[in-house]
Design an enzyme around this catalytic site. Sequence first.
Site, PDB file in Angstrom:
ATOM      1  N   CYS A 237       0.837  -1.206   0.000  1.00  0.00           N
ATOM      2  CA  CYS A 237       0.000   0.000   0.000  1.00  0.00           C
ATOM      3  C   CYS A 237       0.867   1.249   0.000  1.00  0.00           C
ATOM      4  CB  CYS A 237      -0.954   0.064   1.176  1.00  0.00           C
ATOM      5  SG  CYS A 237      -2.188  -1.209   1.176  1.00  0.00           S
TER       6      CYS A 237
ATOM      7  N   ARG B  41       6.363  -0.488  -3.993  1.00  0.00           N
ATOM      8  CA  ARG B  41       5.962  -1.115  -2.730  1.00  0.00           C
ATOM      9  C   ARG B  41       5.108  -2.372  -2.958  1.00  0.00           C
ATOM     10  NH1 ARG B  41       6.507   2.334   1.639  1.00  0.00           N
ATOM     11  NH2 ARG B  41       4.769   1.426   2.767  1.00  0.00           N
TER      12      ARG B  41
ATOM     13  N   TRP C 160      -2.566  -3.038  -1.801  1.00  0.00           N
ATOM     14  CA  TRP C 160      -2.124  -4.443  -1.803  1.00  0.00           C
ATOM     15  C   TRP C 160      -3.179  -5.182  -0.987  1.00  0.00           C
ATOM     16  CZ3 TRP C 160      -0.521  -8.373   1.501  1.00  0.00           C
ATOM     17  CH2 TRP C 160       0.252  -9.386   0.922  1.00  0.00           C
TER      18      TRP C 160
ATOM     19  N   ASN D 255      -3.468   2.353   4.842  1.00  0.00           N
ATOM     20  CA  ASN D 255      -2.457   1.294   4.740  1.00  0.00           C
ATOM     21  C   ASN D 255      -2.417   0.609   6.095  1.00  0.00           C
ATOM     22  OD1 ASN D 255      -0.169  -0.275   4.507  1.00  0.00           O
ATOM     23  ND2 ASN D 255       1.270   1.448   4.490  1.00  0.00           N
ATOM     24  N   GLY D 256      -2.631  -0.701   6.125  1.00  0.00           N
ATOM     25  CA  GLY D 256      -2.622  -1.419   7.401  1.00  0.00           C
ATOM     26  C   GLY D 256      -3.825  -2.335   7.502  1.00  0.00           C
TER      27      GLY D 256
ATOM     28  N   GLU E 183      19.667 -17.360   0.021  1.00  0.00           N
ATOM     29  CA  GLU E 183      19.342 -16.077  -0.604  1.00  0.00           C
ATOM     30  C   GLU E 183      19.207 -16.239  -2.124  1.00  0.00           C
ATOM     31  OE1 GLU E 183      18.228 -13.349   0.147  1.00  0.00           O
ATOM     32  OE2 GLU E 183      18.881 -11.912  -1.355  1.00  0.00           O
TER      33      GLU E 183
ATOM     34  N   LYS F  16      15.842 -15.352  -4.191  1.00  0.00           N
ATOM     35  CA  LYS F  16      15.866 -14.397  -5.317  1.00  0.00           C
ATOM     36  C   LYS F  16      15.268 -15.046  -6.556  1.00  0.00           C
ATOM     37  CE  LYS F  16      16.505 -11.165  -3.975  1.00  0.00           C
ATOM     38  NZ  LYS F  16      16.996 -10.718  -2.697  1.00  0.00           N
TER      39      LYS F  16
ATOM     40  N   GLU G  42      11.386 -15.502  -6.369  1.00  0.00           N
ATOM     41  CA  GLU G  42      10.562 -14.295  -6.411  1.00  0.00           C
ATOM     42  C   GLU G  42      10.664 -13.556  -7.743  1.00  0.00           C
ATOM     43  OE1 GLU G  42      11.503 -11.371  -3.392  1.00  0.00           O
ATOM     44  OE2 GLU G  42      13.646 -11.646  -3.643  1.00  0.00           O
TER      45      GLU G  42
ATOM     46  N   HIS H 200      20.188 -35.755   2.951  1.00  0.00           N
ATOM     47  CA  HIS H 200      19.122 -36.121   3.897  1.00  0.00           C
ATOM     48  C   HIS H 200      17.731 -35.869   3.309  1.00  0.00           C
ATOM     49  CE1 HIS H 200      22.192 -36.785   6.896  1.00  0.00           C
ATOM     50  NE2 HIS H 200      22.742 -35.654   6.488  1.00  0.00           N
TER      51      HIS H 200
ATOM     52  N   LYS I  75       7.216  -4.396  -1.485  1.00  0.00           N
ATOM     53  CA  LYS I  75       8.557  -4.001  -1.070  1.00  0.00           C
ATOM     54  C   LYS I  75       8.622  -3.787   0.432  1.00  0.00           C
ATOM     55  CE  LYS I  75      12.793  -2.715  -1.710  1.00  0.00           C
ATOM     56  NZ  LYS I  75      13.717  -3.839  -1.910  1.00  0.00           N
TER      57      LYS I  75
END
Length: 611
Positions: free
Chosen positions: A2, A27, A73, A99-100, A484, A488, A491, A507, A606
Amino acid sequence: MCGIVGYTGYREAYPVVIKGLKRLEYRGYDSAGVALLNGGLKVYKKQGRVAELEEFIVGKDLHSHIGIGHTRWATHGEPSDRNAHPHTSAKGKLAMIHNGIIENYAQIKKELLNKGYLFTSDTDTEVLLNFIEDIKVNNECNLEEAVRIALKRISGAYCILLIDESDPETIIAARKGSPLVIGVGKGEHFLGSDASPMLEYTKEVVYVNDYELAIVRPDELILKNLGNEKITPFVTKLDMELAAIEKGGYDHFMLKEIFEQPSSIHDCLRGRLDASAGTITMSGIEQNIEAFKSASRIIIVACGTSWHAGLVAEYIIEELCRIPVEVEYASEFRYRNPVVNKGDIIIAISQSGETADTLVAIERAKEQGAIIFGIVNAVGSSIARISNGGAYTHAGPEIGVASTKAFTGQLAVLTMMALKIAKKKSSITDERYTQLLFELEAVPEKVDALLKNAGKIKAIAEKYKDATDALFLGRGYNFPIALEGALKLKEISYIHAEGYPAAEMKHGPIALVTDTLPVVFVATKDSYHEKIVSNIQEIKARKGLVIAIITEGDEVIAALANDVFFVPPADEMIAPMLSCVPLQLLSYYMGITRGVDVDKPRNLAKSVTVE
Ligand code: F6R
């Protein structure tokens, strides 16, 4: 997550608001809208990108000197035109963006339904707006008062902006848990989730705190707490240029940010590290040095990529400082009633400084007597402000959704911290300390050198672009880099990827290995080298396709792997700052060849300001 923009002043509001929304696109969002005031309220909103909203708005009456805009969002209710913000109150007099999440919205909605209110959306926002209007009408008070009363009843997180037909110059804003910045101009004010929407108009900003309410008019900014007491706004000067939030000739922010790393790491080290003098200057650490020296443990809390930086730091701090370190997902830590002792040091790592889970986790730990140390990129953000001490990563604004330069900045800061504490604790030899200082100082140059070979990674990405899955393996300091790399890739390219410590492969994950599975080894020369060579052999024996990130001159792995990318030699503690870069490039080029909108991949935000 948002984006919020507002303007009141002498300019036409619409161009300011729509440009601001474009700046906040990074964002993450799925619908967008604006509300303007000219005679009456005019609200335009649309599912999809800001560009689609702009097309929809062509030819409409946009004249107004006040406006609010929002990128949503979705949380409550699917992404759709009717759930998009701004919402209009039942009587049509107020418009609001939010936003929230309002956690007790269902209870309030029930009360309003009993009073005969009807709702046009599925959102918690419309509930709060009608609740505010109901209070305003029943109490015959102004909007400011109604907002204050309403906010005392609700639980959850919010940043809200409201405009009122009967007061056409005023924006009422309030925040708790979601960010709000107010830009101060001459005869105008700007509001935003961050400072990017106001950057070309003013450098003077006020960061609004939780439980504060702002009454914003062209010539006036009044800040109050929820008890109606005035607070003097603290005006901060922004140290950020417009160029920092533009693409500067690159196709995507992500690529620009990957290529900025030689300078962003340099900026992070600058003024702190002086290898020749043997010094690291970090005032945040110096002020808390006794606490660090005597800490019986350090707990690192973070999410996502920042959590991976925390894992690298665990290895480095334990090795150099001999202090036990625990690395926690903030979302788990905050809810599981963790043991936090007075004097424990909590390091919160966050690019945005607004991640809801990290923020609440440290608020709780602070209440329990822990010392909070924030490692944050966004200057003035909530985590930076509630921490007892900290260090900025100075990577500059990171706009691409995937964290890249902020990550290497976090690694640089954490390494400097560990070295500084180790030196003060005498848990490191002078020789090793000096060697690592010089190693750290050389990182920007080495990253620059490896970026010159980005074309090699592009070719690898094109070769493997049709993969459906990938494994990322590493050991020691490179294990978190494998995690990481997998994060990456998933996404940015939507390829399913998993990261593991290389030895864990046997394993379970080894069952996945076939002659079509790419297995990326992060295997720079370190004390685990021989072991990881065996792990590579195990994959090769099962016909897996090995892509290896290795140190220049490593002919052993080069002879085994299907594809290699060389990075300059570096100490094993420093190597993660180099070995992560080709993985960033791999996900970028994979995403591009597969047609993904790499700066705004689907469903991602974001700044994750809801839990
Ligand atoms: C991944 C990514 C996220 C963030 C996570 C935490 O590329 O960017 O995993 O790292 O959402 O965000 P911050 O660091 O802002 O707290």
